[in-house]
Design an enzyme around this catalytic site. Sequence first.
Site: not given
Ligand code: BG6
Length: 496
Positions: A61, A162, A192, A196, A230, A249, A254, A346
């Site tokens: 934008r 996502k 994603h 991996k 994490e 999330d 994942h 988290k």
């Molecule tokens: C993302 C989430 O899709 O994946 C995040 O929104 C998360 O909250 C992340 O931290 C983790 O991805 P990776 O590749 O760092 O394990």
Amino acid sequence: MPNDAETVSLAASNGRQSEPCTFVIFGITGDLAARKLVPALWALHLEGRLHENTQIVGYARSERSNTELRDSLHGALQTYVGTVDQAAWDSFAPRLHYVRGGYGDTAGHTELLAALDGLGHPRRLFYTATPPETYEDIVNAMVASGLAASPEGGWTRLVIEKPFGHDTKSAQQLNNVISEAFAEDQIYRIDHYLAKETAQNIAVLRFANALFEPIWSNKYVDYVEISMMEPMGVEGRGAFYEAAGVVRDVFQNHLLQLIALVAMEPPSRWQANAVRDEKVKVFDALEAPSRDDVVFGQYDRHGDTPGYRDEDGVTDQSNQATYAAVRFKINNWRWSGVPFYVRSGKRMGAKTTEIVLNFKKPPHVPFALKDPLKADRLVLRVNPDEGIQFVFNAKQPGQGTNLGRVSLDFAYEGRFDRSPPDAYETLLLDAMLGDATLFMRADEIEAQWRIVEPLLNGSGPMADPHFYPAGTSGPDAAERLLQAAGHAWHDPTSTS
Ligand code: BG6
């Protein structure tokens, strides 16, 4: 840094180079483009995997010139990748172009179409690196402006980031809008985790070796654990997280994908639809969890580390879950009776993403042992210390039969002569090559939402979270979820 001749021979050596195409990024000025997409395209450029005629068009934008865009992306590469080689940059920068316009604004999209026509490529890939609420508008404006139509002799593809919807209904609605504009084989829904290396290696371990598959079932496996822990908090994404929580999330996408890779039947070939058919069968067999199968948690202030309720964008009464541990059941012939315990949080003590297969004990042990026999264990480390570890019993040297725990270890680091590419590098190249194996199909996404739907705020057994101090291993209640069955979470630092 490889020179030009070396990069070309590298790409030629495994035949993976993009076709000449135009790669359009909606939201080029945003965080995802700066952190992930542009660094991935840059890495592909350095490796000689971007065809010399491939162009990158950024759309957003704000007002800026091509030069300003190039300068800001140069800065982003310095921040997120490191030193930027000047000669390589000089050959990359001319690929970058900018078009200004609103998301879902037909006039802006029409201008974008004119710019793409000017570049002359009939192959176009569009990537939504924009807030999710813009996706439908973008697709509608692509249709209205003519951007959605495939140019003669070429193709148009859409990559959707996502999150894909926020529940079953919204995902179905988004699927409907997109599928009116594009055929399923033009749509690339990102997760994603699938790209991996360690996730892809689950399939290789299972289906390219004869040893594991025969024991990969309820005959030999007692229970499976998947942990994604994490250390960071919500990292400035408080408002997003308030709406998403841990279930939307990472569980809906994942973690369910990791379950599918562990539990799926062998596909006849590693090809998009054959693989996705098998994953959908796992999701069909996955029972939606009930209240007794779930423990929610939220990180609390601990020392100097703020609690979730202290984060910007989070209300001080928030009950949103930053941690969940869930017991899943897969009702099929292979997995009936084997719990899949899945947890993510988290502000955990350390970063660990791993899958653990805990095997049953042997039916009869002929030795007189002092201590109870421990069961064999296979640990697939997704991140960090990517690798695989098999832990089993061995005789300790000396008189009598005393057992010790030993392990066979494979670590990626040092074993191969290159480090794994970032997941986005693989995904962007796959999308340019038309390979959707690592992307999610419409029915897959909807099945995933159906499974987590009972865990979402306000629509099921979402209880008040158990508070856990930031920087620890989560609430005690998550231990009790396993204890009743005589199971326990694997400690990633343990070697026994
Ligand atoms: C993302 C989430 O899709 O994946 C995040 O929104 C998360 O909250 C992340 O931290 C983790 O991805 P990776 O590749 O760092 O394990």
